[in-house]
Motif scaffolding. Structure first.
Motif, PDB file in Angstrom:
ATOM      1  N   PHE A 163       0.852  -1.193   0.000  1.00 18.27           N
ATOM      2  CA  PHE A 163       0.000   0.000   0.000  1.00 18.27           C
ATOM      3  C   PHE A 163       0.886   1.240   0.000  1.00 18.27           C
ATOM      4  CE2 PHE A 163      -3.780   2.342   0.527  1.00 18.27           C
ATOM      5  CZ  PHE A 163      -3.516   3.373   1.408  1.00 18.27           C
ATOM      6  N   ALA A 164       0.645   2.162  -0.924  1.00 22.10           N
ATOM      7  CA  ALA A 164       1.338   3.459  -1.001  1.00 22.10           C
ATOM      8  C   ALA A 164       2.864   3.332  -0.993  1.00 22.10           C
ATOM      9  CB  ALA A 164       0.863   4.378   0.117  1.00 22.10           C
ATOM     10  N   PRO A 165       3.442   2.608  -1.960  1.00 24.70           N
ATOM     11  CA  PRO A 165       4.892   2.452  -1.964  1.00 24.70           C
ATOM     12  C   PRO A 165       5.645   3.781  -2.079  1.00 24.70           C
ATOM     13  CG  PRO A 165       3.944   1.603  -4.007  1.00 24.70           C
ATOM     14  CD  PRO A 165       2.808   1.902  -3.081  1.00 24.70           C
ATOM     15  N   GLY A 166       5.064   4.772  -2.758  1.00 22.75           N
ATOM     16  CA  GLY A 166       5.721   6.078  -2.846  1.00 22.75           C
ATOM     17  C   GLY A 166       5.842   6.743  -1.493  1.00 22.75           C
ATOM     18  N   SER A 167       4.827   6.612  -0.678  1.00 20.40           N
ATOM     19  CA  SER A 167       4.866   7.181   0.672  1.00 20.40           C
ATOM     20  C   SER A 167       5.848   6.420   1.550  1.00 20.40           C
ATOM     21  CB  SER A 167       3.478   7.156   1.317  1.00 20.40           C
ATOM     22  OG  SER A 167       2.623   8.039   0.622  1.00 20.40           O
ATOM     23  N   VAL A 168       5.883   5.107   1.407  1.00 18.20           N
ATOM     24  CA  VAL A 168       6.825   4.293   2.182  1.00 18.20           C
ATOM     25  C   VAL A 168       8.256   4.646   1.776  1.00 18.20           C
ATOM     26  CG1 VAL A 168       7.545   1.952   2.793  1.00 18.20           C
ATOM     27  CG2 VAL A 168       5.110   2.472   2.522  1.00 18.20           C
ATOM     28  N   GLY A 169       8.492   4.815   0.473  1.00 16.88           N
ATOM     29  CA  GLY A 169       9.812   5.235   0.007  1.00 16.88           C
ATOM     30  C   GLY A 169      10.179   6.614   0.534  1.00 16.88           C
ATOM     31  N   SER A 170       9.206   7.520   0.581  1.00 15.33           N
ATOM     32  CA  SER A 170       9.448   8.856   1.136  1.00 15.33           C
ATOM     33  C   SER A 170       9.825   8.769   2.612  1.00 15.33           C
ATOM     34  CB  SER A 170       8.212   9.735   0.967  1.00 15.33           C
ATOM     35  OG  SER A 170       7.936   9.965  -0.392  1.00 15.33           O
ATOM     36  N   ILE A 212      13.116  10.108   4.712  1.00 11.77           N
ATOM     37  CA  ILE A 212      13.143  10.833   5.985  1.00 11.77           C
ATOM     38  C   ILE A 212      14.108  10.158   6.955  1.00 11.77           C
ATOM     39  CG2 ILE A 212      11.779  11.349   8.055  1.00 11.77           C
ATOM     40  CD1 ILE A 212       9.427  11.961   6.174  1.00 11.77           C
ATOM     41  N   LEU A 213      14.062   8.830   7.021  1.00 14.73           N
ATOM     42  CA  LEU A 213      14.999   8.123   7.913  1.00 14.73           C
ATOM     43  C   LEU A 213      16.445   8.449   7.556  1.00 14.73           C
ATOM     44  CD1 LEU A 213      13.343   4.594   8.272  1.00 14.73           C
ATOM     45  CD2 LEU A 213      13.521   6.391  10.000  1.00 14.73           C
ATOM     46  N   ILE A 214      16.758   8.457   6.278  1.00 16.89           N
ATOM     47  CA  ILE A 214      18.119   8.788   5.848  1.00 16.89           C
ATOM     48  C   ILE A 214      18.427  10.247   6.185  1.00 16.89           C
ATOM     49  CG2 ILE A 214      19.649   9.019   3.842  1.00 16.89           C
ATOM     50  CD1 ILE A 214      18.015   6.645   2.596  1.00 16.89           C
ATOM     51  N   TYR A 215      17.460  11.128   6.000  1.00 21.62           N
ATOM     52  CA  TYR A 215      17.639  12.545   6.317  1.00 21.62           C
ATOM     53  C   TYR A 215      18.003  12.738   7.789  1.00 21.62           C
ATOM     54  CZ  TYR A 215      16.412  17.467   7.021  1.00 21.62           C
ATOM     55  OH  TYR A 215      16.435  18.795   7.352  1.00 21.62           O
ATOM     56  N   ILE A 272       7.100  -0.073  -8.213  1.00 19.08           N
ATOM     57  CA  ILE A 272       8.118  -0.470  -7.245  1.00 19.08           C
ATOM     58  C   ILE A 272       9.290   0.505  -7.184  1.00 19.08           C
ATOM     59  CG2 ILE A 272       7.522  -2.912  -7.295  1.00 19.08           C
ATOM     60  CD1 ILE A 272       9.922  -3.350  -9.184  1.00 19.08           C
ATOM     61  N   VAL A 273       9.436   1.368  -8.171  1.00 15.23           N
ATOM     62  CA  VAL A 273      10.528   2.342  -8.197  1.00 15.23           C
ATOM     63  C   VAL A 273      10.162   3.519  -7.294  1.00 15.23           C
ATOM     64  CG1 VAL A 273      11.746   4.023  -9.640  1.00 15.23           C
ATOM     65  CG2 VAL A 273      11.374   1.697 -10.471  1.00 15.23           C
ATOM     66  N   VAL A 274      10.987   3.746  -6.255  1.00 11.12           N
ATOM     67  CA  VAL A 274      10.729   4.849  -5.325  1.00 11.12           C
ATOM     68  C   VAL A 274      11.947   5.746  -5.112  1.00 11.12           C
ATOM     69  CG1 VAL A 274       8.853   3.654  -4.131  1.00 11.12           C
ATOM     70  CG2 VAL A 274      11.200   3.434  -3.272  1.00 11.12           C
ATOM     71  N   ILE A 275      13.037   5.501  -5.823  1.00 13.87           N
ATOM     72  CA  ILE A 275      14.217   6.345  -5.658  1.00 13.87           C
ATOM     73  C   ILE A 275      13.890   7.795  -6.008  1.00 13.87           C
ATOM     74  CG2 ILE A 275      15.206   5.955  -7.953  1.00 13.87           C
ATOM     75  CD1 ILE A 275      17.100   6.213  -4.576  1.00 13.87           C
ATOM     76  N   ASP A 276      12.926   7.999  -6.899  1.00 13.46           N
ATOM     77  CA  ASP A 276      12.512   9.354  -7.261  1.00 13.46           C
ATOM     78  C   ASP A 276      11.850  10.055  -6.081  1.00 13.46           C
ATOM     79  OD1 ASP A 276      10.554   7.318  -7.687  1.00 13.46           O
ATOM     80  OD2 ASP A 276       9.348   8.659  -8.910  1.00 13.46           O
ATOM     81  N   LEU A 315       5.610  18.473   7.674  1.00 18.91           N
ATOM     82  CA  LEU A 315       4.993  19.297   6.629  1.00 18.91           C
ATOM     83  C   LEU A 315       5.581  18.973   5.264  1.00 18.91           C
ATOM     84  CD1 LEU A 315       4.669  22.839   8.255  1.00 18.91           C
ATOM     85  CD2 LEU A 315       2.815  21.456   7.293  1.00 18.91           C
ATOM     86  N   ALA A 316       6.886  18.782   5.215  1.00 17.54           N
ATOM     87  CA  ALA A 316       7.542  18.447   3.943  1.00 17.54           C
ATOM     88  C   ALA A 316       6.987  17.137   3.396  1.00 17.54           C
ATOM     89  CB  ALA A 316       9.056  18.341   4.131  1.00 17.54           C
ATOM     90  N   PHE A 317       6.847  16.143   4.260  1.00 21.19           N
ATOM     91  CA  PHE A 317       6.331  14.851   3.817  1.00 21.19           C
ATOM     92  C   PHE A 317       4.936  15.003   3.221  1.00 21.19           C
ATOM     93  CE2 PHE A 317       3.738  11.070   4.646  1.00 21.19           C
ATOM     94  CZ  PHE A 317       4.453  10.115   3.953  1.00 21.19           C
ATOM     95  N   PHE A 318       4.033  15.660   3.930  1.00 20.08           N
ATOM     96  CA  PHE A 318       2.653  15.771   3.454  1.00 20.08           C
ATOM     97  C   PHE A 318       2.537  16.662   2.220  1.00 20.08           C
ATOM     98  CE2 PHE A 318       1.924  14.337   7.844  1.00 20.08           C
ATOM     99  CZ  PHE A 318       1.217  13.184   7.551  1.00 20.08           C
TER     100      PHE A 318
END
Length: 169
Positions: A39-46, A50-53, A92-96, A117-120
């Motif tokens: 569910f929502a792979p783009g959000s999970v990738g985002s 954040i974790l890396i940030y 499946i591509v979320v590097i973008d 705020l950045a995430f949303f």
């Protein structure tokens, strides 16, 4: 041939077998497999972005800006390979999304409110695709997939700067 051609439909048939993508390339382009989230792979990738940030020092200009540039260009290459195997703009591509989220946060205060705020905002703008993000999706060879998230990230960053100008967190 120009990188700007007619856009293929998302259902375009792949041209290779999935085994032709190496494990490192698959790990990279799918954001350590977060792109396989049901569910929502783009959000999970985002969220991975954040974790890396939040790695200490990653928010420093001499770290985040080169990381954005390097991962962007490697992403264009990797996404191009993934498209040849999985068809146009594979889920499946979320590097973008990771790069777009880093752009959203670049050179802003490392504050939980700013990050939230950045995430949303980024997810909203990546979905709505304001001009010229939607038009950039027609770019070929991985460029369109990467650039529309760059545009959403730039818009998010500018909106956050405007917000912080009026409301300090």
């Amino acid at each position: 041939m120009s990188i700007l051609d007619e856009q293929q439909n998302p259902g375009d048939a792949p041209t290779s077998e999935p085994a032709s993508i190496s494990l490192p390339m698959r790990l990279f382009t799918t954001g350590l497999y977060t792109g396989y989230a049901p569910f929502a792979p783009g959000s999970v990738g985002s969220l991975l972005g954040i974790l890396i940030y939040f790695v200490p020092g990653f928010d420093q200009p001499y770290v985040i800006l080169p990381a954005v540039a390097v991962i962007f260009f490697l992403g264009v290459h990797g996404v191009s390979k993934m498209e040849r195997v999985y068809g146009r703009d594979p889920r499946i591509v979320v590097i973008d999304e990771i790069v777009g989220l880093w752009i959203s946060l670049a050179l802003l205060p490392k504050h939980p409110g700013v990050v939230a705020l950045a995430f949303f905002l980024f997810r909203l703008l990546d979905t709505v695709k304001p001009y010229p993000a939607r038009q950039s999706e027609r770019l070929r060879g991985g460029w369109g997939i990467m650039i529309d998230d760059v545009i959403a990230g730039v818009y998010t960053n500018l909106l956050l700067r405007l917000f912080l100008y009026f409301y300090q967190l």
